[in-house]
Motif scaffolding. Structure first.
Motif, mmCIF file in Angstrom:
data_model
loop_
_atom_site.group_PDB
_atom_site.id
_atom_site.type_symbol
_atom_site.label_atom_id
_atom_site.label_comp_id
_atom_site.label_asym_id
_atom_site.label_seq_id
_atom_site.Cartn_x
_atom_site.Cartn_y
_atom_site.Cartn_z
ATOM 1 N N HIS A 91 94.540 154.908 79.430
ATOM 2 C CA HIS A 91 93.098 154.624 79.568
ATOM 3 C C HIS A 91 92.364 154.721 78.232
ATOM 4 C CE1 HIS A 91 94.164 155.332 83.830
ATOM 5 N NE2 HIS A 91 93.159 154.520 84.076
ATOM 6 N N GLY A 92 93.147 154.737 77.177
ATOM 7 C CA GLY A 92 92.528 154.707 75.852
ATOM 8 C C GLY A 92 92.115 156.037 75.276
ATOM 9 N N VAL A 93 92.552 157.121 75.916
ATOM 10 C CA VAL A 93 92.186 158.456 75.408
ATOM 11 C C VAL A 93 93.425 159.150 74.861
ATOM 12 C CG1 VAL A 93 91.207 160.718 75.990
ATOM 13 C CG2 VAL A 93 90.322 158.640 77.081
ATOM 14 N N THR A 107 80.305 159.423 86.586
ATOM 15 C CA THR A 107 80.634 158.462 85.545
ATOM 16 C C THR A 107 81.491 159.151 84.483
ATOM 17 O OG1 THR A 107 78.611 159.020 84.366
ATOM 18 C CG2 THR A 107 78.510 157.134 85.867
ATOM 19 N N ALA A 108 82.123 158.335 83.672
ATOM 20 C CA ALA A 108 82.958 158.883 82.599
ATOM 21 C C ALA A 108 82.097 159.743 81.679
ATOM 22 C CB ALA A 108 83.591 157.756 81.811
ATOM 23 N N LYS A 119 83.339 147.832 81.455
ATOM 24 C CA LYS A 119 83.732 148.736 80.378
ATOM 25 C C LYS A 119 83.316 150.172 80.724
ATOM 26 C CE LYS A 119 83.856 148.461 75.336
ATOM 27 N NZ LYS A 119 83.277 147.810 74.147
ATOM 28 N N ARG A 120 82.089 150.275 81.236
ATOM 29 C CA ARG A 120 81.576 151.605 81.596
ATOM 30 C C ARG A 120 82.454 152.223 82.685
ATOM 31 N NH1 ARG A 120 78.331 154.217 85.085
ATOM 32 N NH2 ARG A 120 78.080 152.432 86.464
ATOM 33 N N LEU A 121 82.836 151.371 83.679
ATOM 34 C CA LEU A 121 83.640 151.859 84.791
ATOM 35 C C LEU A 121 85.075 152.160 84.374
ATOM 36 C CD1 LEU A 121 82.389 149.553 87.692
ATOM 37 C CD2 LEU A 121 81.871 151.978 87.343
ATOM 38 N N ASN A 122 85.522 151.497 83.329
ATOM 39 C CA ASN A 122 86.910 151.686 82.914
ATOM 40 C C ASN A 122 87.072 152.554 81.673
ATOM 41 O OD1 ASN A 122 88.412 150.018 84.892
ATOM 42 N ND2 ASN A 122 87.090 148.405 84.093
ATOM 43 N N THR A 123 85.942 152.984 81.150
ATOM 44 C CA THR A 123 86.016 153.849 79.979
ATOM 45 C C THR A 123 86.440 155.250 80.403
ATOM 46 O OG1 THR A 123 84.319 152.633 78.780
ATOM 47 C CG2 THR A 123 84.657 154.939 78.141
ATOM 48 N N PHE A 124 87.351 155.783 79.673
ATOM 49 C CA PHE A 124 87.791 157.149 79.955
ATOM 50 C C PHE A 124 87.546 158.028 78.735
ATOM 51 C CE2 PHE A 124 90.326 157.595 83.973
ATOM 52 C CZ PHE A 124 89.979 156.362 84.511
ATOM 53 N N VAL A 125 87.357 159.299 79.009
ATOM 54 C CA VAL A 125 87.128 160.269 77.927
ATOM 55 C C VAL A 125 88.033 161.478 78.177
ATOM 56 C CG1 VAL A 125 84.722 159.547 77.614
ATOM 57 C CG2 VAL A 125 85.264 161.443 79.182
ATOM 58 N N SER A 126 88.097 162.347 77.199
ATOM 59 C CA SER A 126 88.858 163.593 77.354
ATOM 60 C C SER A 126 88.062 164.527 78.272
ATOM 61 C CB SER A 126 89.054 164.245 75.989
ATOM 62 O OG SER A 126 89.589 165.552 76.154
ATOM 63 N N THR A 160 82.854 176.244 78.695
ATOM 64 C CA THR A 160 82.885 174.959 77.979
ATOM 65 C C THR A 160 82.654 173.818 78.989
ATOM 66 O OG1 THR A 160 84.499 175.870 76.425
ATOM 67 C CG2 THR A 160 84.286 173.466 76.482
ATOM 68 N N SER A 161 81.901 172.841 78.545
ATOM 69 C CA SER A 161 81.593 171.703 79.424
ATOM 70 C C SER A 161 82.860 170.932 79.798
ATOM 71 C CB SER A 161 80.621 170.753 78.711
ATOM 72 O OG SER A 161 80.409 169.603 79.510
ATOM 73 N N VAL A 162 83.031 170.714 81.109
ATOM 74 C CA VAL A 162 84.158 169.932 81.617
ATOM 75 C C VAL A 162 83.581 168.623 82.154
ATOM 76 C CG1 VAL A 162 86.000 169.809 83.335
ATOM 77 C CG2 VAL A 162 85.497 171.985 82.196
ATOM 78 N N GLN A 163 84.142 167.511 81.714
ATOM 79 C CA GLN A 163 83.592 166.218 82.139
ATOM 80 C C GLN A 163 84.612 165.358 82.858
ATOM 81 O OE1 GLN A 163 82.041 165.031 78.350
ATOM 82 N NE2 GLN A 163 84.038 164.539 77.457
ATOM 83 N N ALA A 164 84.096 164.542 83.759
ATOM 84 C CA ALA A 164 84.939 163.583 84.482
ATOM 85 C C ALA A 164 85.537 162.641 83.436
ATOM 86 C CB ALA A 164 84.103 162.799 85.477
ATOM 87 N N VAL A 165 86.856 162.411 83.533
ATOM 88 C CA VAL A 165 87.480 161.545 82.522
ATOM 89 C C VAL A 165 87.104 160.081 82.717
ATOM 90 C CG1 VAL A 165 89.404 163.092 82.034
ATOM 91 C CG2 VAL A 165 89.625 161.372 83.854
#
Ligand SMILES: [Zn+2]
Length: 268
Positions: free
Chosen positions: A264-266, A222-223, A131-138, A172-177
């Motif tokens: 990816h759920g986002v 990581t996401a 789940k952690r590896l497949n979780t995606f975020v904006s 603004t913080s940019v994060q790995a999706v």
């Protein structure tokens, strides 16, 4: 063997009974095989010389028989007592074996249960990791699309927007999706400072116009991990994050980033 007695011969009844009893007793014992050999001479004597019992081997045989019978009786008693003990020992052994079997069964059951629990914990851990590896975020939390994919503008060399622009003030913080490995981190021409990440499913994402980069090539991310800050470097009219999703590492392999994130759920 037949035991016949001639009729008409004088004989003390008591003796006859006694002899018969003893012979019978010996015969019974003979059946056990313990005193084989006594019965035959005794019977032979009784048939041939029953009218002279006191002079014959019968008396001896009977006397020996009685004596032996007594000893055998004791022996039988010992054997009987021994048999009782043997039975008791056997019962105790059976009970002990049963108890040991019960203990082993309980231990096996506990072991099986512990093993099942361990496997379940492993399964949960794997599930969490998956789940952690497949979780995606904006890429920018709480932002929105300011310029859509494939939008036309003279700003882009291809004439068509190869990604989406997300509204973001500089810094603004940019994060790995999603989880992956950084394959590019540096100046990207029109993209300004940019980062490209290869994800575990083989897809790539790109982050452009950054004011600062906080990861380096080869680094695992990581996401949701911050990879830099948004800015207005490269070919831009104002600060924002240019975000691309690609099937390959290079320019031109772009796919619809909104659909990609949605898969990816986002949802932006
Ligand atoms: Zn853009």
């Amino acid at each position: 063997m037949a035991f016949t007695r001639a009729t008409g011969k004088h004989r003390r009844p008591s003796r006859a009974v006694r002899v018969s009893a003893n012979v019978a007793g010996i015969a019974t014992l003979t059946a056990t095989g313990v005193v084989a050999g006594f019965a035959a001479p005794a019977l032979a004597a009784s048939t041939d010389e029953v009218h002279h019992p006191e002079d014959t081997g019968l008396t001896q045989a009977v006397v020996i028989g009685e004596d032996t019978a007594g000893r055998i009786g004791e022996q039988a008693q010992v054997q009987s007592s021994s048999a009782a003990e043997t039975t008791a020992v056997h019962d105790a052994e059976t009970a002990a074996k049963q108890q040991a079997a019960d203990v082993k069964k309980a231990a096996d059951e506990a072991k099986r249960k512990a093993e099942a629990e361990r496997k379940e914990a492993e399964r949960v851990a794997r599930e969490q990791e998956r789940k952690r590896l497949n979780t995606f975020v904006s890429p920018i939390a709480g932002s929105y699309v300011s310029t859509s994919y494939k939008a036309s503008s003279g700003l882009w060399s291809s004439g068509s927007h190869t990604g989406i622009d997300l509204h973001a003030e500089t810094g603004t913080s940019v994060q790995a999706v999603g989880a992956g490995t950084v394959v590019e981190a540096g100046w990207g021409g029109a993209y300004g400072n940019n980062v490209v990440i290869k994800h575990n499913d083989g897809t790539y994402t790109q982050y452009g116009h950054l004011s600062s980069i906080e990861v380096s090539v080869g680094q695992s991310v990581t996401a949701g991990q911050q990879i830099g800050l948004s800015g207005a470097t490269g070919n831009v009219t104002g600060p924002h994050l240019h975000f691309e999703a690609r099937t390959g590492a290079t320019y031109g392999t772009d796919i619809d980033p909104v659909a990609y994130l949605s898969e990816h759920g986002v949802n932006l």
